[in-house]
Design a protein around this motif. Structure first.
Motif, PDB file in Angstrom:
ATOM      1  N   LEU A   9     -76.023   5.738 -29.056  1.00 58.59           N
ATOM      2  CA  LEU A   9     -76.425   6.126 -27.705  1.00 58.59           C
ATOM      3  C   LEU A   9     -76.605   7.637 -27.610  1.00 58.59           C
ATOM      4  N   LYS A  10     -75.669   8.401 -28.159  1.00 58.13           N
ATOM      5  CA  LYS A  10     -75.784   9.864 -28.145  1.00 58.13           C
ATOM      6  C   LYS A  10     -77.040  10.318 -28.892  1.00 58.13           C
ATOM      7  N   LYS A  11     -77.332   9.671 -30.019  1.00 63.02           N
ATOM      8  CA  LYS A  11     -78.531  10.027 -30.784  1.00 63.02           C
ATOM      9  C   LYS A  11     -79.800   9.708 -29.983  1.00 63.02           C
ATOM     10  N   SER A  12     -79.807   8.582 -29.296  1.00 64.99           N
ATOM     11  CA  SER A  12     -80.964   8.208 -28.475  1.00 64.99           C
ATOM     12  C   SER A  12     -81.175   9.201 -27.339  1.00 64.99           C
ATOM     13  N   ILE A  13     -80.098   9.590 -26.689  1.00 65.74           N
ATOM     14  CA  ILE A  13     -80.186  10.561 -25.594  1.00 65.74           C
ATOM     15  C   ILE A  13     -80.690  11.896 -26.123  1.00 65.74           C
ATOM     16  N   LYS A  14     -80.191  12.316 -27.270  1.00 59.15           N
ATOM     17  CA  LYS A  14     -80.635  13.573 -27.878  1.00 59.15           C
ATOM     18  C   LYS A  14     -82.138  13.520 -28.192  1.00 59.15           C
ATOM     19  N   THR A  15     -82.611  12.387 -28.703  1.00 62.39           N
ATOM     20  CA  THR A  15     -84.042  12.227 -29.006  1.00 62.39           C
ATOM     21  C   THR A  15     -84.871  12.324 -27.736  1.00 62.39           C
ATOM     22  N   LEU A  16     -84.416  11.725 -26.653  1.00 57.55           N
ATOM     23  CA  LEU A  16     -85.149  11.793 -25.389  1.00 57.55           C
ATOM     24  C   LEU A  16     -85.145  13.218 -24.835  1.00 57.55           C
ATOM     25  N   GLU A  17     -84.028  13.908 -24.962  1.00 55.42           N
ATOM     26  CA  GLU A  17     -83.977  15.311 -24.529  1.00 55.42           C
ATOM     27  C   GLU A  17     -84.941  16.155 -25.362  1.00 55.42           C
ATOM     28  N   GLU A  18     -84.994  15.907 -26.663  1.00 53.40           N
ATOM     29  CA  GLU A  18     -85.921  16.640 -27.535  1.00 53.40           C
ATOM     30  C   GLU A  18     -87.370  16.364 -27.144  1.00 53.40           C
ATOM     31  N   THR A  19     -87.656  15.141 -26.752  1.00 57.29           N
ATOM     32  CA  THR A  19     -89.018  14.795 -26.324  1.00 57.29           C
ATOM     33  C   THR A  19     -89.413  15.630 -25.117  1.00 57.29           C
ATOM     34  N   ILE A  20     -88.508  15.743 -24.168  1.00 57.61           N
ATOM     35  CA  ILE A  20     -88.787  16.549 -22.973  1.00 57.61           C
ATOM     36  C   ILE A  20     -88.941  18.018 -23.354  1.00 57.61           C
ATOM     37  N   GLU A  21     -88.085  18.508 -24.239  1.00 58.55           N
ATOM     38  CA  GLU A  21     -88.160  19.906 -24.672  1.00 58.55           C
ATOM     39  C   GLU A  21     -89.453  20.207 -25.419  1.00 58.55           C
ATOM     40  N   LYS A  22     -89.923  19.268 -26.253  1.00 60.24           N
ATOM     41  CA  LYS A  22     -91.133  19.475 -27.058  1.00 60.24           C
ATOM     42  C   LYS A  22     -92.394  19.496 -26.200  1.00 60.24           C
ATOM     43  N   SER A  23     -92.381  18.793 -25.098  1.00 63.07           N
ATOM     44  CA  SER A  23     -93.589  18.708 -24.276  1.00 63.07           C
ATOM     45  C   SER A  23     -93.694  19.927 -23.372  1.00 63.07           C
ATOM     46  N   SER A  24     -94.905  20.381 -23.193  1.00 65.52           N
ATOM     47  CA  SER A  24     -95.110  21.533 -22.312  1.00 65.52           C
ATOM     48  C   SER A  24     -95.276  21.090 -20.861  1.00 65.52           C
ATOM     49  N   SER A  25     -95.440  19.798 -20.656  1.00 61.50           N
ATOM     50  CA  SER A  25     -95.622  19.247 -19.316  1.00 61.50           C
ATOM     51  C   SER A  25     -95.129  17.806 -19.297  1.00 61.50           C
ATOM     52  N   THR A  26     -94.607  17.383 -18.164  1.00 56.47           N
ATOM     53  CA  THR A  26     -94.158  15.997 -18.051  1.00 56.47           C
ATOM     54  C   THR A  26     -95.338  15.027 -18.128  1.00 56.47           C
ATOM     55  N   LYS A  27     -96.529  15.525 -17.916  1.00 56.82           N
ATOM     56  CA  LYS A  27     -97.725  14.682 -17.998  1.00 56.82           C
ATOM     57  C   LYS A  27     -98.028  14.268 -19.440  1.00 56.82           C
ATOM     58  N   GLN A  28     -97.363  14.900 -20.419  1.00 54.99           N
ATOM     59  CA  GLN A  28     -97.624  14.605 -21.833  1.00 54.99           C
ATOM     60  C   GLN A  28     -96.847  13.408 -22.354  1.00 54.99           C
ATOM     61  N   ILE A  29     -95.866  12.929 -21.594  1.00 54.10           N
ATOM     62  CA  ILE A  29     -94.985  11.864 -22.056  1.00 54.10           C
ATOM     63  C   ILE A  29     -95.316  10.559 -21.351  1.00 54.10           C
ATOM     64  N   CYS A  30     -95.265   9.472 -22.115  1.00 49.10           N
ATOM     65  CA  CYS A  30     -95.534   8.146 -21.561  1.00 49.10           C
ATOM     66  C   CYS A  30     -94.593   7.139 -22.233  1.00 49.10           C
ATOM     67  N   ILE A  31     -94.115   6.187 -21.461  1.00 47.74           N
ATOM     68  CA  ILE A  31     -93.266   5.135 -22.002  1.00 47.74           C
ATOM     69  C   ILE A  31     -94.081   3.862 -22.107  1.00 47.74           C
ATOM     70  N   SER A  32     -94.118   3.278 -23.307  1.00 44.93           N
ATOM     71  CA  SER A  32     -94.749   1.976 -23.493  1.00 44.93           C
ATOM     72  C   SER A  32     -93.770   0.935 -22.958  1.00 44.93           C
ATOM     73  N   PHE A  33     -94.229   0.108 -22.028  1.00 42.94           N
ATOM     74  CA  PHE A  33     -93.324  -0.798 -21.317  1.00 42.94           C
ATOM     75  C   PHE A  33     -93.977  -2.163 -21.140  1.00 42.94           C
ATOM     76  N   ASN A  34     -93.225  -3.221 -21.460  1.00 40.41           N
ATOM     77  CA  ASN A  34     -93.749  -4.570 -21.247  1.00 40.41           C
ATOM     78  C   ASN A  34     -92.787  -5.441 -20.444  1.00 40.41           C
ATOM     79  N   GLY A  35     -91.681  -4.872 -20.005  1.00 38.44           N
ATOM     80  CA  GLY A  35     -90.713  -5.631 -19.233  1.00 38.44           C
ATOM     81  C   GLY A  35     -89.614  -6.246 -20.079  1.00 38.44           C
ATOM     82  N   GLY A  36     -89.734  -6.157 -21.388  1.00 39.70           N
ATOM     83  CA  GLY A  36     -88.728  -6.721 -22.284  1.00 39.70           C
ATOM     84  C   GLY A  36     -87.472  -5.875 -22.333  1.00 39.70           C
TER      85      GLY A  36
END
Length: 148
Positions: A9-36
């Motif tokens: 869980l800590k590793k997953s949270i760290k990866t998500l934080e890194e994703t936000i840090e790497k992006s210059s805008s929140t518009k650059q991130i997208c979650i693939s979602f199917n309801g599963g």
């Protein structure tokens, strides 16, 4: 093993934080979602991390409706996810009324055309989903014939 769960869980949270840090805008991130269940976990975790990181909402969500989907899953997405998150999510929906059988690759190609600013897609793939994913890095470029 609870300790093993906490480490993952800590590793997953760290990866998500890194994703936000790497992006210059929140518009650059997208979650693939199917309801599963796997996609729900990614959405819930990202939402929690986004709140903690003062993320600028809404979160882009790629939602691909499929042929022969479960009515219960469709209802869950429409009546629970979309209503609970209301203004926090921006759904980019493919096959909304036709429910054709476009592939993920075709939808990602279209997404790259309609939302070219998106550079990160959170997929929610488990390492146990197969040998291919077992040693995959958290951040991977797509294969050569897929949209970048």
């Amino acid at each position: 093993n609870l300790d093993e769960f906490y480490e993952k869980l800590k590793k997953s949270i760290k990866t998500l934080e890194e994703t936000i840090e790497k992006s210059s805008s929140t518009k650059q991130i997208c979650i693939s979602f199917n309801g599963g269940k796997d996609c729900c976990i990614v959405l819930y975790l990202f939402y929690a991390v986004a709140l903690r990181c003062a993320y600028r909402f809404p979160i882009n969500v790629l939602y691909i409706e499929i042929l022969n989907s479960f009515k219960e899953m469709d209802n869950f997405v429409d009546n629970t996810i979309k209503k609970f998150y209301q203004n926090s999510l921006e759904f980019v929906t493919f096959d909304e009324n036709t429910r054709s059988s476009k592939t993920l690759k075709e939808c990602l190609n279209e997404l790259k055309i309609t939302k070219p600013q998106i550079n990160y897609i959170l997929m929610g793939t488990r390492r146990s989903d197969g040998a291919y994913f077992k040693n995959m890095n958290e951040f991977e470029l797509t294969d050569g014939d897929w949209p970048r």
